[in-house]
Design a protein around this motif. Structure first.
Motif, PDB file in Angstrom:
ATOM      1  N   HIS A  73      10.462  -1.216  -7.335  1.00 32.60           N
ATOM      2  CA  HIS A  73      10.189  -2.291  -6.381  1.00 32.60           C
ATOM      3  C   HIS A  73       8.698  -2.445  -6.130  1.00 32.60           C
ATOM      4  O   HIS A  73       7.921  -1.517  -6.323  1.00 32.60           O
ATOM      5  N   LYS A  74       8.368  -3.629  -5.630  1.00 30.42           N
ATOM      6  CA  LYS A  74       6.998  -3.858  -5.163  1.00 30.42           C
ATOM      7  C   LYS A  74       6.829  -3.051  -3.872  1.00 30.42           C
ATOM      8  O   LYS A  74       7.711  -3.044  -3.002  1.00 30.42           O
ATOM      9  N   PHE A  75       5.693  -2.368  -3.745  1.00 28.19           N
ATOM     10  CA  PHE A  75       5.437  -1.562  -2.551  1.00 28.19           C
ATOM     11  C   PHE A  75       4.045  -1.884  -2.018  1.00 28.19           C
ATOM     12  O   PHE A  75       3.095  -1.982  -2.770  1.00 28.19           O
ATOM     13  N   GLY A  76       3.967  -2.042  -0.697  1.00 25.11           N
ATOM     14  CA  GLY A  76       2.680  -2.343  -0.052  1.00 25.11           C
ATOM     15  C   GLY A  76       2.686  -3.738   0.522  1.00 25.11           C
ATOM     16  O   GLY A  76       2.680  -4.711  -0.239  1.00 25.11           O
ATOM     17  N   GLU A  77       2.750  -3.811   1.860  1.00 22.52           N
ATOM     18  CA  GLU A  77       2.799  -5.098   2.564  1.00 22.52           C
ATOM     19  C   GLU A  77       3.885  -5.994   1.992  1.00 22.52           C
ATOM     20  O   GLU A  77       3.637  -7.124   1.579  1.00 22.52           O
TER      21      GLU A  77
END
Ligand code: V1S
Ligand code: CA
Ligand code: ZN
Length: 374
Positions: free
Chosen positions: A194-198
């Protein structure tokens, strides 16, 4: 391992529901996917089944009685007044109390439970439920467009027969609801890319890898914007290969959220249809009993293309199908090229900068897996 028996769960009513005008989640994509699958002539090649609708009691195998009772009662008109000892179950715009929400959930969950039953009985090798994959739903609350966690209910069904189940999640968002449900057990290994960060839901750090008996049985692969096919393959295949070797699952559930595709309205990766479908193909080749589920996906024409193509991958006919789309009821949606394709764009891949991000991530995950007690 070439031809495998495929069971395809579909209820025409699933696509009739609406989260409301302007909402990102469009259940209509299930019907549009089905139309493509049908016009490609795939229905004759698999067992096409209408799932039994999951009832409230079945849903409480995971969810609380109070929450499910609420879902059976809620309507757009009563949402405000319906609380349980002051508890609000639906908060914000992500999970509106739309007309028929319980029926929608019972179709989605019924499909994943029936898919699991058929896999467990040995009556099929691969089962598909594109109306499932709603990975954010929690024991006592809705989250991120998900109300009832069909995936957890399906895995609980598999655990009646199989000792170990592997859950893999390629949706652009973290599979937090499924991870949380099985965080302390060694019978289910969860692995989310998954995309991680904000980015919603904010969980899924690489260091979150299970607790108690489940330590090492949750794997998180936090990624950056612009993920390309090559970069994804370079981490997906070695991580999954290592997990298959160490964990030796009896069955695999793959959540095929297609918001990880290039050009998705909510996603931020740059995968083509082929790069996304490589995961389904890779797992088909493993020969393990396999369930394919839907999930996110907000650029509807690309969701349909990809899930139809992944149905073809399950059938092992992907190399034979015409890349020019056949005439279908939604043909004009697929212009101007009318092709079975999702192409990448020119966004930068922030995963393949010179800082060795993916290599470090892989090393960390390998270290976590190698400490598993096998
Ligand atoms: N990103 C994002 C996003 N966009 C929306 C949204 C858009 C239009 C609407 F009419 C309603 C909501 N919500 C979000 C995210 C939830 C993403 C869920 C992804 C689900 C899945 O693909 O993984 C699986 C099916 N929600 C938020 O970011 C929360 C807010 C914090 C901001 C947006 N507002 C609308 C709600 C609160
Ligand atoms: Ca994911
Ligand atoms: Zn998503």
């Amino acid at each position: 391992m070439s031809k495998r028996r495929v069971a395809y769960y579909y209820d025409n009513d699933a696509g009739m529901f609406s989260y409301g005008y302007g909402h990102a989640m469009k259940p209509q994509r299930i019907r549009m996917t089905h139309d493509l699958v049908a016009t490609y002539g795939m229905l004759d090649k698999m067992q096409v089944l209408r799932p039994r609708r999951a009832d409230a009691t079945t849903m409480t195998r995971f969810h609380t009685d109070e929450y499910i009772h609420f879902l059976t009662k809620v309507t757009p008109e009563t949402a405000e007044e319906l609380t349980y000892h002051g508890t609000r179950f639906l908060v914000g715009d992500d999970n509106p109390p739309f007309d028929g929400v319980f029926e929608f959930c019972s179709i989605s969950a019924g499909g994943s439970i029936d898919a699991a039953k058929r896999i467990a009985s040995g009556a099929t090798d691969i089962a598909i439920n594109w109306a499932g994959g709603l990975h954010h739903a929690k024991k006592r609350e809705a989250s991120g467009f998900c109300y009832v966690n069909d995936i957890v209910l399906g895995i609980l069904e598999l655990l009646r027969t199989f000792p170990r189940v592997l859950y893999i999640d390629i949706d652009c968002h973290h599979g937090d609801g499924v991870e949380e449900a099985f965080y302390t057990t060694d019978r289910v290994m969860t692995c989310s890319f998954h995309k991680f960060g904000e980015y919603f839901p904010g969980t899924g750090h690489v260091e979150d890898h299970g607790r108690g008996k489940g330590l090492g049985y949750a794997v998180n692969v936090p990624l950056r914007d612009g993920l390309t096919d090559e970069a994804f393959k370079s981490i997906f295949e070695p991580v999954i290969q290592r997990i298959l070797e160490w964990f030796q699952p009896s069955a695999v559930v793959l959540q095929c959220g297609s918001d990880s595709l290039a050009g998705d309205k909510l996603g931020c990766f740059n995968l083509t249809m082929e790069g996304h479908a490589n995961c389904a193909r890779y797992l088909r080749k493993s020969g393990l009993p396999l369930i394919l589920l839907g999930g996110g996906g907000y650029t509807v024409k690309n969701v349909c293309r990809t899930w139809a193509y992944e149905t073809a991958c399950a059938l092992n006919i992907e190399d034979d199908i015409d890349r020019n789309l056949p005439w279908n009821a939604y043909f004009e949606w697929f212009g101007p090229r009318y092709r079975l394709e999702v192409l990448s764009n020119n966004m930068a891949d922030m995963n393949t900068k010179d800082d060795g991000y993916l290599d470090n991530l892989k090393e960390t995950i390998f270290r976590q897996i190698s400490r598993l007690p096998f």
